[in-house]
Design a protein around this motif. Structure first.
Motif, PDB file in Angstrom:
ATOM      1  N   GLU A  25       7.198  36.625 -11.230  1.00  0.00           N
ATOM      2  CA  GLU A  25       6.811  35.451 -10.445  1.00  0.00           C
ATOM      3  C   GLU A  25       7.101  35.657  -8.964  1.00  0.00           C
ATOM      4  O   GLU A  25       6.422  35.090  -8.115  1.00  0.00           O
ATOM      5  CB  GLU A  25       7.540  34.208 -10.970  1.00  0.00           C
ATOM      6  N   HIS A  26       8.082  36.507  -8.638  1.00  0.00           N
ATOM      7  CA  HIS A  26       8.419  36.700  -7.224  1.00  0.00           C
ATOM      8  C   HIS A  26       7.468  37.692  -6.558  1.00  0.00           C
ATOM      9  O   HIS A  26       7.107  37.541  -5.410  1.00  0.00           O
ATOM     10  CB  HIS A  26       9.871  37.155  -7.071  1.00  0.00           C
ATOM     11  N   ASN A  27       7.064  38.722  -7.296  1.00  0.00           N
ATOM     12  CA  ASN A  27       6.149  39.691  -6.697  1.00  0.00           C
ATOM     13  C   ASN A  27       4.698  39.226  -6.742  1.00  0.00           C
ATOM     14  O   ASN A  27       3.852  39.760  -6.027  1.00  0.00           O
ATOM     15  CB  ASN A  27       6.287  41.049  -7.393  1.00  0.00           C
ATOM     16  N   THR A  29       2.710  34.039  -6.697  1.00  0.00           N
ATOM     17  CA  THR A  29       4.148  33.964  -6.455  1.00  0.00           C
ATOM     18  C   THR A  29       4.570  32.510  -6.661  1.00  0.00           C
ATOM     19  O   THR A  29       4.105  31.626  -5.944  1.00  0.00           O
ATOM     20  CB  THR A  29       4.481  34.394  -5.020  1.00  0.00           C
TER      21      THR A  29
END
Lengths: 764, 764
Positions: B507-509, B697
């Motif tokens: 989810e962050h990348n 993201t």
């Protein structure tokens, strides 16, 4: 130092500050009060390491563009350095153009900082939501090829391309350094900037470990004129970079210029974190440098010291408005990097002047009455298209154009190659619509850059080897999907594959050349993106390609045979069939309305075998009522609520009934048919023959037999599954298998095709 | 000219003659009578252009090996040049070792010539059927990386690698030139021979268009000491090549040697064909030079003249036995290129000394009672394995080892890097079990070479980016499949992937890092080859990896989460669960025997959501009888007649019933589950939640919600589908969706995980 240089330094300080703030802060974004944990994003996300270098390049390009008026597109390979690009886009006012909430004031600044890497906000990597971007850079490797594609046929354009030293380790990037040999005087220029800051996620990089001499040798060998700009340790990195950019822009004769920029990773960070971890100039600067600040008072203090080291109060007013000198750095609005029209290529796209297909259609008096090679027929139509659209249509191919029977194209154009060719060659020139390189990665990258800047193209490829670009297609499909959700992005021309060296006739090249998995790959894509067509003859291929080249925002995969083979449909029938997606071929059927079994088919070879199977059954089982259905649009089999091409229930039933047994001869892996049928009624009645991953160098008939796809296999399956034929079918099936095996023995002994031995043609 | 050179020329003449004969003849193979059409293969197949050059290299290596006794493995990139290799293998007597019908006499010669590119015979490309071969070369690009893999940990071995100039255009080859930086003093040497004959199928090549200066610069920059051997126009190519090989073998200090061999494509052919097409030295020599000889008397005469130009009567006796001097060219039998044991690495393979997993297992008193990161736990076990097998086990990774939470490995070993590293680094040494390069292609190629020469390895990779090697996996799966059909090939260690940076926690990348399509890719492979495991916690991961590293001839894909997450099974339970492949988790179920609905799951995140969904239902619908089933071995869902891991019918029914509704939470694309279920009873009752290709993201919860995979979505689906719950379920489902959306709003506002907000843990 001239004032200009001081301004650039301040500009970069502002961008670096904003980038650092984006990664860490959700509040108190100008540090107007002491930094407290509640000001921090609870999950700080982003990549800092490459940001200062990206801003150095952006600022340098701003200066070049301001001084020269050069129309410039920036392709950023390290897409994880998004915070730097966002900072620049905000400061140049481009963000505000697309979203007034991102205006050049305190509200806009706070919104920018908060929105980065925040749910519903900007992704942590560059993405289609970001103005000026035609390349995502999450999966590294494709920036340079994309940049070259963007430059084609646009001689006034400069495409600056930042390649990170992590990305430089990838194969696709390594291959792309040779791209200048495939461009020429009618194209724009690409200025690569290899950004060496020494580290990937956790290790030093290959290119960092190369000496200046090795770097110079390597890039000279590739045909570049490299200049190494080492700004480590200098207080004024802008001047040497500006000088190098200016020299590159002067466009000297000889090899094209490129820049190797050596900079310090994460420049601006403290040397170490409070726990002693080295930061600036190491891989520890790669992502979030101080990730535990919210819970660790020492780290919080270090973060505040780091952020305050940029002295934001000197860069932004109390109202958050950037100091006036900063606003003078970007060039004239229309030249700002975020606004170059090519970065939203859909706006520039014009429909192709597609020729009518009628002129090229094969006259088919009766089904099977004439033979043709579908790609050979298509090549004529494409040649006319090339004549009509000499600056907006390109063909990329891994040196397989002639092998794919598209050589006719070369009557209208040449292969583009701009290097001394010592020996014999054919159809080679410094200008041409065709680029042939033995790298599917380069073909794909070039074409992506070309399409995303508003042009059109075609990628003919061996079916088995198109999987080389599976991951590029994954990423491109994502780019298209996200682009469609961005209001200001206009649709681009579709990405079109023509796979005509298909596995069933790669019997001579053998097992490595037999692989239809790209169809399965496409089926993992959104229904808004993926199309798969299997035209079984020349006239259907013409119709399908016309449709593909007129479409936008899709990835179209067209699979067809290249050998001369029987033609089934007249131009009018082909048009109607392609419009339907799938339809009953009455002339091949023996059922008149009600049927006992459906013989369905998709793909050139399965269609031939199915029609031959129907004929076998006409002879051997005259009472059996067989309905023949051909599927040209694979996704027409999907339920209409899963795919826009899905046949309406009535149309589906008209083809396949509700509970009729269906023997389906499919070009690819059977699983692909099962997958698209999911959700249709009673799918267990579909018995799919296809490629079972059995192959070698052998006869086409053996290839069919080993995958149970001969006419005999299909007919045998039909008689055993047909309604009411359970007992009678068994004997007949055994007879059919016997015939198959006899032909197989003959084909082994004589090394010939059964077609050649039996001289079979459909008699109808 | 010394006698030795004359013998080598005669040897090459014999090989070239045999190669040409293989492509064209099925009879009269020694031209003892005038050539007639019936002597020709009806479909001549093969690639002539590269053959003379390959034999030149083979002969040169023979001489080097004979003179030095150097143990040498040949990796042939241009696998389409198979006729040359077959000729050499026959003349050195290696073919006869494996098949007495290929003896060194007239019968053997006739059989060799006929068998090439003949149904049931030898494929037209190099393949596992060919002794001495560890690389197919049909899909070009991977020879050089494979060669480096073969050389690792075998300091006495020389791996000579022919790279064609077509292949050299590919990205994977371009990246592989940097491989020496990743090898060290404990490894064997790779001697690349870049074979420039100027053309690919229809165009000149990039490397041919480079000047000698450019070639020297390029390879010097990569860290090689290149020597250009130009044999075009010389009558004695053997001597300059032999001298260059001898110099290379002397192993001077400094950069490793490589050879650029410039030769004439298709040397030996007439200058033109009867129709005036230029042949020798052009791309027209690439495949079958005179394809129409059977039907064209002029071409037949030209073919006969060409073949007779080799004067076969001087090379073979009337009985077909090669002249005695030819038989003296190959080195001592055990050193012949076709017999080096490494080319049949399975014979050298020893089982890994796998540590017991117990020592590393997580103590799980009750399900969900403790958290752990599965890869972190695995890393301890792998570190012990590395200590036990320091010369037969390697880990390749695209610089993601630490990011994949396997950094613990580096307690036991280092990253291997043999180049000057100017700045800061950690865990770097010239010897080490780990190679980290930002090129999945290199990782895969190195590992393939390592495995095929009898060793073991692991490839941890980001899930989304492993698709970069899709096509390499396609080809490797084919190589394994064919190898298993070759009687003298021994099984090699399996190719093991560990995909622990999975999409649900990328989810962050962002979107580019979210792609589970490699599972679908594996499902296109033969059931004898493909395995897919989704261990949901550390103890199941340990069990699965133990199984994978003990297996042979498979491609094992293991997907697991890397974040710290609840642990479900004790070591004993994990073992039983992995042995079963799928089983009912009674402790999470509320059904005691009969159930109204099955909640099934596969994968770390779906398992957590499913267990949370079951708990939600326990609270909100206490009367609903829910059975929770976890699937650790995806292919256990296949019917047992389609896959050896398929659950027996009774075991399948024990999990899923015969007609129970099943809500299936799957890690990847739902289509993968539908595909494996094909053939099971009543598959329409399986309602699969999975990755719908929605992402960006955002928060992990949003990622789940946008793909309808939260616990609330699963529970809502369960209550609406459960038997007898049609009406009651609707209200409850709406309530669940409301709860989901409230959490979503909260997660957007606060930027936090719902886990963190709610502090949820399974209470059981």
């Amino acid at each position: 130092m001239p004032a200009r240089a001081e301004t650039l330094r301040r500009y970069r300080r502002a961008c670096d500050y904003l980038a650092a703030a984006m990664i860490h802060l959700k509040d108190n974004v100008l540090l107007t009060e002491p930094l407290r944990p509640e000001h921090l994003k609870p999950r700080p996300l982003g990549h800092w390491g490459t940001c200062p270098g990206l801003t150095l390049v952006y600022a340098g390009l701003n200066r070049l563009v301001a001084e020269t008026g050069q129309r410039t597109l920036l392709v950023t390979g390290p897409g994880h350095g998004a915070p730097a690009i966002h900072a620049n886009l905000w400061l140049e006012g481009t963000h505000a153009v697309h979203d007034p909430r991102l205006g050049l004031d305190g509200h806009g600044l706070a919104e920018l900082v908060r929105r980065f890497s925040w749910p519903g906000g900007f992704p942590s990597h560059l993405s289609p939501e970001v103005p000026g971007v035609i390349h995502e850079g999450g999966e590294l490797g494709y920036a340079l090829a994309t940049a070259f594609g963007a430059a084609l046929d646009d001689p006034g354009l400069l495409v600056a391309c930042v390649v990170g030293d992590g990305e430089a380790e990838t194969g696709p990037t390594a291959a792309a350094w040779h791209s200048p040999k495939f461009t020429g005087p009618g194209d724009g220029r690409v200025l690569p900037i290899l950004h060496l800051n020494g580290y990937k996620i956790a290790s030093p990089t290959i290119y960092e470990a190369m000496s200046d001499d090795e770097l110079t040798a390597y890039f000279t060998g590739c045909g570049w004129h490299p200049e190494i700009v080492d700004v480590r340790g200098t207080d004024d990195p802008d001047t040497p970079l500006a000088e190098a950019l200016a020299r590159a822009h002067e466009q000297p004769s000889g090899p094209p210029p490129m820049i190797v920029l050596r900079s310090t990773k994460g420049l601006g960070l403290p040397a170490t974190s409070p726990d002693g971890t080295p930061l600036a100039g190491t891989f520890h600067a790669h992502q979030v440098p101080l990730p535990s600040a919210a819970g660790d008072p020492d780290e919080l203090a270090a973060l505040e010291r780091w952020l305050r080291s940029y002295r934001p109060e000197e860069l932004f007013g109390a109202d958050g408005v950037p100091a006036p000198d900063l606003l003078e750095v970007p060039p004239a609005p229309e030249l700002r990097l975020g606004r170059v029209p090519q970065a939203n290529g859909g706006q520039l796209r014009r429909d192709l002047p597609l020729p009518d297909v009628e002129k090229y259609a094969v006259a088919v008096d009766r089904p099977g009455g004439v033979d043709a090679s579908a790609p050979e027929v298509l090549a004529g139509w494409l040649a006319e298209l090339i004549g009509r659209a000499p600056e907006t249509f390109r063909v990329v191919c891994p040196d397989e154009l002639e092998s794919n029977k598209l050589g006719g194209l070369l009557e209208a154009t040449s292969r583009q190659f701009d290097a001394e060719v010592p020996g014999y060659s054919e159809h080679l020139a410094t200008r041409g619509r065709v680029q042939e390189v033995l790298s599917e990665h380069l073909c794909q990258g070039w074409l992506q850059g070309y399409l995303l800047t508003g042009r059109h193209g075609l990628f003919p490829c061996y079916e088995a080897f198109v999987s080389i670009v599976d991951s590029m297609v994954n990423q491109y499909a994502k780019f298209l999907k996200m682009s469609a959700e961005v209001s200001w992005r206009a649709p681009v021309a579709s990405l079109n594959y023509l796979l005509s060296s298909d596995g069933w006739r790669q019997e001579h090249n053998g097992y490595s050349h037999q692989g239809p998995g790209f169809i399965n790959q496409m089926l993992t894509k959104k229904a808004t993106t993926a199309r798969v067509y299997l035209p079984p003859d020349a006239n259907t291929l013409l119709e399908v390609m016309h449709r593909c080249l007129a479409s936008t925002d899709l990835i179209n995969v067209v699979v067809t045979g290249k050998q001369s083979s029987p033609q089934w449909l007249s131009p009018e029938e082909a048009r109607a069939h392609c419009r339907a997606g799938a339809s009953v071929w009455e002339w091949a059927s023996t059922a008149d309305g009600d049927a006992d079994v459906v013989l369905a088919c998709a793909g050139t070879t399965p269609t031939l075998e199915t029609i031959a199977a129907a004929e076998l059954l006409r002879e051997l089982a005259p009472d059996l009522r067989v309905r023949v259905v051909n599927v040209v649009d694979l996704l027409s089999l999907c339920p209409p609520d899963r795919h826009p091409h899905g046949l309406a229930d009535e149309a589906f039933t008209a083809c396949f009934g509700d509970d009729l047994p269906v023997v389906f001869a499919f070009h690819g892996y059977p699983s692909a048919v099962h997958e698209v049928l999911h959700g249709r009624p009673a799918t267990a009645r579909f018995h799919v023959h296809g490629y079972r991953e059995e192959g070698t160098t052998t006869t086409p008939f053996d290839l069919l037999a080993s995958n149970r796809m001969t006419r005999h296999d299909l007919a045998a399956d039909a008689v055993t599954r047909a309604r009411g034929w359970a007992s009678a079918g068994g004997d007949l099936a055994r007879e059919l298998v016997k015939r198959r095996d006899a032909l197989l023995v003959q084909s082994y002994r004589d090394g010939q095709d059964p077609e050649e031995i039996t001289g079979w043609r459909w008699r109808g």
